[in-house]
Scaffold this active site. Structure first.
Site, mmCIF file in Angstrom:
data_model
loop_
_atom_site.group_PDB
_atom_site.id
_atom_site.type_symbol
_atom_site.label_atom_id
_atom_site.label_comp_id
_atom_site.label_asym_id
_atom_site.label_seq_id
_atom_site.Cartn_x
_atom_site.Cartn_y
_atom_site.Cartn_z
ATOM 1 N N GLU A 1 78.358 52.937 10.665
ATOM 2 C CA GLU A 1 79.322 53.949 11.137
ATOM 3 C C GLU A 1 78.830 55.325 10.693
ATOM 4 O O GLU A 1 77.948 55.415 9.840
ATOM 5 C CB GLU A 1 80.705 53.647 10.555
ATOM 6 C CG GLU A 1 81.217 52.295 11.042
ATOM 7 C CD GLU A 1 82.646 51.979 10.615
ATOM 8 O OE1 GLU A 1 83.291 52.828 9.962
ATOM 9 O OE2 GLU A 1 83.097 50.876 10.953
ATOM 10 N N PRO A 2 79.411 56.378 11.244
ATOM 11 C CA PRO A 2 78.904 57.709 10.888
ATOM 12 C C PRO A 2 78.861 57.945 9.373
ATOM 13 O O PRO A 2 77.931 58.567 8.872
ATOM 14 C CB PRO A 2 79.899 58.662 11.560
ATOM 15 C CG PRO A 2 80.428 57.875 12.731
ATOM 16 C CD PRO A 2 80.452 56.443 12.288
ATOM 17 N N ALA B 1 79.010 55.389 7.022
ATOM 18 C CA ALA B 1 78.652 54.168 6.288
ATOM 19 C C ALA B 1 77.460 53.463 6.921
ATOM 20 O O ALA B 1 77.603 52.823 7.963
ATOM 21 C CB ALA B 1 79.855 53.219 6.242
ATOM 22 N N PHE C 1 74.370 54.559 15.847
ATOM 23 C CA PHE C 1 72.963 54.109 15.919
ATOM 24 C C PHE C 1 72.846 52.645 16.368
ATOM 25 O O PHE C 1 72.087 51.874 15.784
ATOM 26 C CB PHE C 1 72.261 54.243 14.557
ATOM 27 C CG PHE C 1 72.273 55.609 13.951
ATOM 28 C CD1 PHE C 1 72.187 56.736 14.736
ATOM 29 C CD2 PHE C 1 72.337 55.776 12.567
ATOM 30 C CE1 PHE C 1 72.172 58.008 14.179
ATOM 31 C CE2 PHE C 1 72.329 57.038 11.997
ATOM 32 C CZ PHE C 1 72.250 58.159 12.807
ATOM 33 N N GLN D 1 30.295 56.007 5.532
ATOM 34 C CA GLN D 1 30.888 55.127 4.523
ATOM 35 C C GLN D 1 32.378 55.419 4.303
ATOM 36 O O GLN D 1 33.170 54.506 4.069
ATOM 37 C CB GLN D 1 30.134 55.261 3.206
ATOM 38 C CG GLN D 1 30.400 54.055 2.319
ATOM 39 C CD GLN D 1 29.742 54.155 0.974
ATOM 40 O OE1 GLN D 1 28.791 54.907 0.801
ATOM 41 N NE2 GLN D 1 30.248 53.395 0.017
ATOM 42 N N GLN E 1 44.546 59.684 11.325
ATOM 43 C CA GLN E 1 43.499 60.517 10.705
ATOM 44 C C GLN E 1 42.148 60.262 11.377
ATOM 45 O O GLN E 1 41.397 61.191 11.671
ATOM 46 C CB GLN E 1 43.433 60.187 9.205
ATOM 47 C CG GLN E 1 42.616 61.160 8.387
ATOM 48 C CD GLN E 1 43.288 62.521 8.274
ATOM 49 O OE1 GLN E 1 44.479 62.652 8.547
ATOM 50 N NE2 GLN E 1 42.534 63.529 7.914
ATOM 51 N N HIS F 1 41.662 59.393 14.336
ATOM 52 C CA HIS F 1 41.681 59.989 15.683
ATOM 53 C C HIS F 1 41.601 61.517 15.656
ATOM 54 O O HIS F 1 41.506 62.144 16.723
ATOM 55 C CB HIS F 1 42.957 59.580 16.436
ATOM 56 C CG HIS F 1 42.932 58.183 16.963
ATOM 57 N ND1 HIS F 1 43.107 57.075 16.166
ATOM 58 C CD2 HIS F 1 42.770 57.702 18.227
ATOM 59 C CE1 HIS F 1 43.055 55.987 16.909
ATOM 60 N NE2 HIS F 1 42.851 56.336 18.167
ATOM 61 N N GLU G 1 67.713 47.916 9.439
ATOM 62 C CA GLU G 1 67.782 46.567 8.832
ATOM 63 C C GLU G 1 67.648 46.651 7.302
ATOM 64 O O GLU G 1 67.109 45.764 6.664
ATOM 65 C CB GLU G 1 66.677 45.691 9.428
ATOM 66 C CG GLU G 1 67.158 44.376 9.989
ATOM 67 C CD GLU G 1 67.934 44.522 11.304
ATOM 68 O OE1 GLU G 1 67.899 45.603 11.927
ATOM 69 O OE2 GLU G 1 68.606 43.539 11.671
ATOM 70 N N THR H 1 67.271 50.141 4.425
ATOM 71 C CA THR H 1 66.256 51.167 4.150
ATOM 72 C C THR H 1 65.305 50.673 3.058
ATOM 73 O O THR H 1 65.594 49.683 2.375
ATOM 74 C CB THR H 1 66.901 52.479 3.662
ATOM 75 O OG1 THR H 1 67.563 52.198 2.418
ATOM 76 C CG2 THR H 1 67.882 53.046 4.663
#
Ligand code: FAD
Length: 297
Positions: A27-28, A30, A56, A181, A239, A241, A266, A268
Site C-alpha cells: 500500500e502507499p 506499507a 505497485f 588482461q 562498462q 560496452h 518480493e 528488499t
C-alpha cells in the site's frame, strides 16, 4: 491455502494462460512493513466489504483476479494479527486499476495502483482462515523469492553473454577488447559470481523440492545474493560496452535498468538481510539457525 473449490475454479484458467492474476499486498504507506496495511475487509452478512488502495501491483491493469490482503480485525492484539486474504474479481463493482508509467526498468511488465471502493466479495472468496493472512503472505514470499532468484540468474547470464561477445568483437588499440588482461579479469569475475549465484538459487529450490516447503533463511539468501550478483554483472557488462552501453543503443542498457528491481520487489535487499539474520538467531525457523559450537570453544 485455498480450498478445493477455489483451486478448481481459479487455477486451471491461470495455468492455461487464459486468465491473469495479480497479488495485492503493498500500500502507499506499507511496503516492507506488511503489518502496516490499512485496507479493510468488513464482514456484512455473507459478504466482506473491501476498502483500500494497493500500490505497485504487477499485472494490476490486466488481471482478471486479484489476491488481496486486508484487515478483517481493525483492533487486533498484535499488528500482524487480524489480516485475511481474499480473491477479488476484476468485474466486481468498485475495483479500479490505474496504470503507473515511466518505470526505470521491467517496462514490459504492467504495474498499477489498484483501488477497492466498497467492493462486495462473497465469503466463499476468503482464502484459508480468517485472521491468518499475514502468515499466509509470509509463506507466499518464501516461495516466490526462489523464482525471483532465478530471474536474477537469468538476467545476469544474459548480461554476461552480451558483454562476452561484445568484448570478443570490439576492437580497441588495434586489438580485440577481450585480448586485454583487464577485460579477461572482468569476464572471469562475472562468470565466477554467476555460477556461485546459480548454485545458491538451485540450493534453495532443491531444499523446497526435498522438504515440500521452502527454508525462509535459505530462500532469502538466494534472492539477496543472486540480486547482488546481477547488479555487479550488469554494471561490469555495461562498462565493457563503453559509451554505447550508456547511450541505450545496446541491449545491455535494458538489462542494467531491469536488474534494479531485483533488490526491491518480493522483499528488499534490507528485508532479505533481516530474514537471514533472524534465521541465524533462530527467530525464524530455518536450517541456518543450527550453528555448531566449534570444538575449540
Ligand atoms: C515494479 C514493481 C512491482 C511490484 N509488484 C508488486 C506486486 O505485484 N504486489 C505487491 O503487493 N507489491 C509489489 N511491489 C511492491 C514492492 O514489494 C515494494 O516496493 C517493496 O516491498 C518495498 O516497499 P516500499 O516501496 O514501500 O519501500 P519501503 O518499505 O518504504 O522501504 C524503503 C527503504 O527502506 C528500507 N527499509 C524498510 N524497512 C527497513 C528496516 N526495518 N531496516 C532497514 N531498512 C529498511 C527498504 O529496504 C528500502 O530500501 C512492486 C514494486 C515495484 C517497484
Amino acid at each position: 491455502f485455498g480450498n478445493e473449490e477455489q483451486k478448481k475454479k481459479y487455477l486451471p484458467p491461470l495455468a492455461k494462460g487464459e486468465k491473469i492474476c495479480a497479488a495485492c499486498y503493498t500500500e502507499p504507506q506499507a511496503g516492507s512493513d506488511v503489518a502496516g496495511i490499512k485496507t479493510r475487509a468488513d464482514k456484512d452478512g455473507d459478504e466482506y466489504v473491501i476498502n483500500g488502495t494497493k500500490m505497485f501491483i504487477t499485472n494490476g491493469t490486466i488481471a482478471d483476479y486479484y489476491i488481496v490482503l486486508a484487515r478483517t480485525d481493525p483492533n487486533p492484539p498484535k499488528r500482524h494479527h487480524g489480516m485475511s486474504v481474499f480473491i477479488v474479481e476484476k468485474d466486481m463493482p468498485g475495483v479500479q486499476a490505474n496504470k503507473l508509467k515511466n518505470k526505470l526498468g521491467i517496462r514490459a511488465s504492467d504495474t498499477a495502483e489498484v483501488v477497492f471502493k466498497n467492493v462486495r466479495v462473497p465469503k466463499e472468496n476468503l482464502i484459508g482462515q480468517e485472521g491468518q493472512g499475514f502468515y499466509q503472505t509470509m509463506m507466499f514470499f518464501n516461495v516466490t523469492r526462489i523464482p525471483v532468484a532465478f530471474q536474477a540468474v537469468g538476467l545476469a547470464q544474459g548480461a554476461f553473454e552480451l558483454a562476452y561477445h561484445y568484448a570478443r568483437n570490439r576492437e580497441v588499440f588495434e586489438r580485440k577488447l577481450a585480448d586485454f588482461q583487464v577485460t579477461q579479469e572482468k569476464l572471469a569475475k562475472m562468470r565466477t559470481e554467476l555460477e556461485a549465484a546459480r548454485l545458491l538459487a538451485y540450493q534453495a529450490a532443491f531444499f523446497q523440492d526435498k522438504m515440500g516447503m521452502p527454508d525462509p533463511g535459505l530462500t532469502a539468501m538466494a534472492k539477496y545474493y543472486t540480486a547482488r550478483v546481477a547488479q555487479f554483472i550488469v554494471h561490469e557488462a555495461l562498462q565493457i560496452h563503453g559509451g554505447y552501453g550508456f547511450m541505450g543503443e545496446q541491449a545491455i542498457s535494458r538489462f542494467y535498468r531491469d536488474a534494479r528491481i531485483l533488490e526491491i520487489y518480493e522483499g528488499t535487499r534490507e528485508i532479505e538481510l533481516e530474514v537471514i539474520g533472524r534465521s541465524l538467531l533462530g527467530k525464524i525457523p530455518s536450517r541456518l539457525g543450527t550453528v555448531r559450537k566449534h570444538p575449540l570453544m
